[in-house]
Design an enzyme around this catalytic site. Structure first.
Site, PDB file in Angstrom:
ATOM      1  N   ASN A   1       1.656  -2.255   5.417  1.00  0.00           N
ATOM      2  CA  ASN A   1       0.987  -0.962   5.620  1.00  0.00           C
ATOM      3  C   ASN A   1      -0.406  -0.902   4.983  1.00  0.00           C
ATOM      4  OD1 ASN A   1       0.965   2.200   5.784  1.00  0.00           O
ATOM      5  ND2 ASN A   1       0.637   1.690   3.630  1.00  0.00           N
TER       6      ASN A   1
ATOM      7  N   VAL B   1      -3.557  -7.303  -1.430  1.00  0.00           N
ATOM      8  CA  VAL B   1      -3.110  -8.091  -0.268  1.00  0.00           C
ATOM      9  C   VAL B   1      -4.233  -8.904   0.381  1.00  0.00           C
ATOM     10  CG1 VAL B   1      -1.159  -6.549   0.269  1.00  0.00           C
ATOM     11  CG2 VAL B   1      -3.368  -6.220   1.434  1.00  0.00           C
TER      12      VAL B   1
ATOM     13  N   SER C   1      -2.997   0.431  14.613  1.00  0.00           N
ATOM     14  CA  SER C   1      -3.621   1.733  14.889  1.00  0.00           C
ATOM     15  C   SER C   1      -3.921   1.810  16.376  1.00  0.00           C
ATOM     16  CB  SER C   1      -4.932   1.858  14.112  1.00  0.00           C
ATOM     17  OG  SER C   1      -5.683   2.953  14.602  1.00  0.00           O
TER      18      SER C   1
ATOM     19  N   SER D   1      -2.495  -1.378  -5.093  1.00  0.00           N
ATOM     20  CA  SER D   1      -3.624  -2.207  -5.480  1.00  0.00           C
ATOM     21  C   SER D   1      -4.229  -1.674  -6.774  1.00  0.00           C
ATOM     22  CB  SER D   1      -4.650  -2.211  -4.347  1.00  0.00           C
ATOM     23  OG  SER D   1      -5.849  -2.773  -4.771  1.00  0.00           O
TER      24      SER D   1
ATOM     25  N   GLY E   1       0.819  -1.217   0.000  1.00  0.00           N
ATOM     26  CA  GLY E   1       0.000   0.000   0.000  1.00  0.00           C
ATOM     27  C   GLY E   1       0.847   1.258   0.000  1.00  0.00           C
ATOM     28  N   ALA E   2       1.834   1.293  -0.903  1.00  0.00           N
ATOM     29  CA  ALA E   2       2.804   2.399  -0.879  1.00  0.00           C
ATOM     30  C   ALA E   2       2.538   3.443  -1.961  1.00  0.00           C
ATOM     31  CB  ALA E   2       4.221   1.845  -1.002  1.00  0.00           C
TER      32      ALA E   2
ATOM     33  N   TYR F   1     -12.622  -2.399  11.625  1.00  0.00           N
ATOM     34  CA  TYR F   1     -11.250  -1.851  11.565  1.00  0.00           C
ATOM     35  C   TYR F   1     -10.512  -2.052  12.889  1.00  0.00           C
ATOM     36  CZ  TYR F   1      -7.676   1.758  10.604  1.00  0.00           C
ATOM     37  OH  TYR F   1      -6.500   2.445  10.414  1.00  0.00           O
TER      38      TYR F   1
ATOM     39  N   LYS G   1      -7.194  -4.323  13.530  1.00  0.00           N
ATOM     40  CA  LYS G   1      -5.958  -3.715  14.039  1.00  0.00           C
ATOM     41  C   LYS G   1      -5.529  -4.358  15.367  1.00  0.00           C
ATOM     42  CE  LYS G   1      -5.129  -0.829  10.676  1.00  0.00           C
ATOM     43  NZ  LYS G   1      -3.987  -1.076   9.776  1.00  0.00           N
TER      44      LYS G   1
END
Ligand code: NAP
Length: 248
Positions: A90, A64, A142, A37, A12-13, A155, A159
């Site tokens: 990430n 991913v 997170s 993605s 996710g860069a 979420y 996390k």
């Protein structure tokens, strides 16, 4: 140039925190695989920027949330650069909603991407790293994985799962000198938080000891430290980068 000679793969860069991490690791001397993605042009622009500054980089597409794509992504990085020293998990999404109204699809999508993706990437990278008897994995969790957050059942559960997965990975791989840590950002100004109104932003800032939202670079600095030899005796840790939002 604390990461000279190392190869890093950042999921996710193409945007936000992941892009800042890829830029920072390259600036510290690493060769970088920039995973994306859907945002191909953003990923390619970042690669051009990194290459323009004299480092090596490549953009690699993979979703991913698909375990076989994760295996291919690790294999492609090693095929391209001959080694994999650093994995930064990430990539992440949100599908917010109150839990009584949350659909199975929104639950599944976030768990599959934010937790399943970290598992599948770690499983794929663990073998070559264990064989090399060195390696470093940094997971982006997170603060809501520790605190919970109304509207983010999916979420925050994902996390929190990443925190457990980080500690287990650290325990399983330590004997082969592979370290695994996590960074837990608080509120960071990126596309993910751009939907907040100015009013919501100001309200959040009052909950933060340092009185401001963080930047993607704030998170990248912590990741760069954990990837460096300065952190060679650090594993299984969760480092909050939250401006003092959650400390006890
Ligand atoms: P962002 O700006 O929305 O960027 C998300 C990145 O993840 C994009 O590069 C996106 O690539 C990629 N991505 C999404 N789904 C993917 C998938 N299935 N496979 C591969 N890549 C995928 O988010 P961000 O704010 O930078 O967040 C990055 C990480 O930090 C996430 O794990 C997030 O949960 C975590 N985090 C963020 C904050 C915050 O306040 N922003 C706080 C705590 C934690 P494409 O554009 O190509 O889809």
């Amino acid at each position: 140039m604390t990461l000279q000679g190392r190869t890093a793969l950042v999921t996710g860069a193409s945007r936000g925190i992941g892009a800042a991490i890829a830029r920072r690791l390259a600036a510290d001397g690493a060769t970088v695989a920039v995973n994306y993605s859907g945002s191909r042009s953003a990923a390619e622009a970042l690669v051009a920027e990194i290459v323009g500054q004299g480092a090596r980089a490549v953009a690699l597409q993979a979703d991913v949330s698909d375990p076989s794509a994760c295996t291919t992504l690790v294999e492609s990085t090693i095929a391209e650069f001959g080694r994999l020293d650093i994995l930064v998990n990430n990539a992440g999404i949100t599908r917010d909603g109150l839990l009584v109204r949350m659909s199975d699809d929104d639950w599944d999508a976030v768990i599959r991407t934010n937790l399943g993706g970290v598992f599948a990437m770690t499983r794929a990278a663990a073998r070559p790293m264990m064989k090399a008897r060195s390696g470093c994995i940094v997971n982006i969790t997170s603060v809501v994985g520790m605190m919970g957050n109304a509207g983010q059942a999916n979420y925050s559960a994902a996390k929190a799962g990443v925190i457990g997965l980080t500690k287990t990975t650290a325990r399983e791989l330590a004997s082969r000198s592979v370290r695994c840590n996590a960074v837990a950002p608080g509120f960071i100004a990126t596309d993910m938080t751009s939907k907040l109104s100015d009013e919501q932003r100001d309200a959040i800032a009052t909950q933060i000891a340092l009185g401001r939202l963080g930047s993607a670079d704030d998170v990248a600095s912590a990741v760069a430290f954990l990837c460096s030899d300065d952190a060679s005796y650090v594993t299984g840790q969760i480092l909050a980068v939250d401006g003092g939002m959650t400390f006890a």
